[in-house]
Design a protein around this motif. Structure first.
Motif, PDB file in Angstrom:
ATOM      1  N   LYS A 133      -1.671   2.905  -2.927  1.00 38.49           N
ATOM      2  CA  LYS A 133      -1.981   1.783  -2.046  1.00 38.49           C
ATOM      3  C   LYS A 133      -2.927   0.801  -2.746  1.00 38.49           C
ATOM      4  CE  LYS A 133      -3.369   0.725   2.680  1.00 38.49           C
ATOM      5  NZ  LYS A 133      -2.108   0.020   2.949  1.00 38.49           N
ATOM      6  N   LYS A 134      -3.881   1.329  -3.475  1.00 40.79           N
ATOM      7  CA  LYS A 134      -4.836   0.492  -4.206  1.00 40.79           C
ATOM      8  C   LYS A 134      -4.130  -0.354  -5.256  1.00 40.79           C
ATOM      9  CE  LYS A 134      -9.202   0.718  -6.742  1.00 40.79           C
ATOM     10  NZ  LYS A 134     -10.261   1.627  -7.287  1.00 40.79           N
ATOM     11  N   GLY A 161      -1.327  -1.627  -4.866  1.00 45.17           N
ATOM     12  CA  GLY A 161      -0.445  -2.563  -4.185  1.00 45.17           C
ATOM     13  C   GLY A 161       0.961  -2.060  -4.004  1.00 45.17           C
ATOM     14  N   GLN A 212       1.633  -1.545   0.543  1.00 48.01           N
ATOM     15  CA  GLN A 212       0.907  -2.528   1.333  1.00 48.01           C
ATOM     16  C   GLN A 212       1.164  -2.387   2.833  1.00 48.01           C
ATOM     17  OE1 GLN A 212       1.791  -6.363  -0.286  1.00 48.01           O
ATOM     18  NE2 GLN A 212       0.842  -5.931  -2.266  1.00 48.01           N
ATOM     19  N   ARG A 213       2.355  -1.968   3.220  1.00 47.12           N
ATOM     20  CA  ARG A 213       2.678  -1.859   4.645  1.00 47.12           C
ATOM     21  C   ARG A 213       2.129  -0.586   5.273  1.00 47.12           C
ATOM     22  NH1 ARG A 213       6.922  -0.616   6.272  1.00 47.12           N
ATOM     23  NH2 ARG A 213       7.940   0.164   4.403  1.00 47.12           N
ATOM     24  N   ARG A 268      -0.237   2.636   6.061  1.00 46.90           N
ATOM     25  CA  ARG A 268      -1.585   3.192   6.065  1.00 46.90           C
ATOM     26  C   ARG A 268      -1.475   4.718   6.077  1.00 46.90           C
ATOM     27  NH1 ARG A 268      -4.284   2.470  10.640  1.00 46.90           N
ATOM     28  NH2 ARG A 268      -2.471   1.726  11.838  1.00 46.90           N
TER      29      ARG A 268
END
Length: 212
Positions: free
Chosen positions: A82-83, A85, A88-89, A91
Motif C-alpha cells: 500500500k505504501k 501505491g 490505493q483502493r 484498506r
C-alpha cells in the motif's frame, strides 16, 4: 531451483505449490474497500523426544503465538504494498482491531474454526477475510524459537513449513483465492521472511496486488 533465490532470502522454495483463483475474483474485488486477516491456525510438529519436555499448555501457547505472528507478518506485507501505491483502493484492518472485535464476541484462536469466514468477515465489518493454516517443525518467530531452544535445547534449521492461505468474500462466503506452498529455511527465518517468499509470485495472481 535458482541459487539467487536462496542467497537473497533465508527460505528456499520446494516444488509443492498449488494456487486457485476464482474466475470472478477481479470483478468482485472491484467493490472491496477493506480486508482483514485472522490468526493462522498453527501446528508445530516436534519430535517425541522434544515433546516430552513440553506440556499441552506450553504447546498451545506456542502455536497461538506463531499463528498471531503470521497474521501480523501478512498485515505488514500488505501495508508495504500500500505504501508503494500498489493498493490505493484497499484498506487493511490492523490485527489488533481484528482480534479485539472477535474477542468481544468470545471468538479467539482456540475456537475461531467454529465460525465460517463469512461470519468472521461480517463481525469484522470487512469485505473479505484472509485466513490460513501453518505447519512447521520449529517456530518461525524469533521469540518463540529462542524460548523453545532454551526449554528443550532444540536448535537447528527449520526443515520445512507448509502454509495454506485463503481469501473469502464477505457477502456470500465464496472462496476467492487459495494458495498452498511448502518452504524450508534456517534458524534465522522469521514470519516476515516466510510471507515474503509465499507472496513473491502469488501476488501476481492476487486481485488486490496484481500490478505489484
Amino acid at each position: 531451483m535458482k541459487k539467487i533465490l536462496f542467497l537473497l532470502l533465508p527460505f528456499s522454495v520446494l516444488s509443492q505449490t498449488s494456487l486457485y483463483e476464482n474466475p470472478d475474483f477481479d470483478a468482485i474485488a472491484e467493490n472491496h474497500q477493506i480486508i482483514a486477516m485472522v490468526p493462522f491456525k498453527t501446528q508445530v510438529k516436534l519430535r517425541p523426544k522434544q515433546m516430552k519436555d513440553m506440556d499441552e499448555e506450553q504447546m498451545a501457547k506456542l502455536e497461538r503465538s506463531e499463528g498471531e505472528s503470521i497474521q501480523t507478518a501478512m498485515y505488514s506485507w500488505f501495508l508495504k504494498r500500500k505504501k508503494r501505491g500498489k493498493m490505493q483502493r484497499i484498506r487493511v484492518q490492523d490485527p489488533r482491531t481484528t482480534n479485539a472485535k472477535l474477542l468481544k464476541l468470545g471468538i479467539d484462536y482456540d475456537n475461531i474454526l467454529e465460525h465460517t469466514p463469512m461470519e468472521l468477515a461480517k463481525i469484522l465489518e470487512v469485505d473479505a477475510v484472509i485466513s490460513g493454516d501453518f505447519e512447521t517443525n520449529k517456530p518461525m518467530s524469533e521469540g518463540a524459537s529462542v524460548a523453545l531452544g532454551l526449554l528443550i535445547g532444540f536448535w537447528g534449521s527449520t526443515n520445512s513449513a507448509i502454509v495454506n492461505m485463503s481469501i473469502h468474500n464477505a457477502e456470500d462466503g465464496i472462496l476467492l483465492w487459495n494458495y498452498n506452498k511448502k518452504v524450508r529455511g534456517s534458524l534465522g527465518s522469521s514470519p516476515e521472511d516466510l510471507v515474503n517468499v509465499l507472496m513473491r509470485k502469488a501476488s501476481r495472481r492476487l486481485a488486490y496486488t496484481k500490478n505489484d
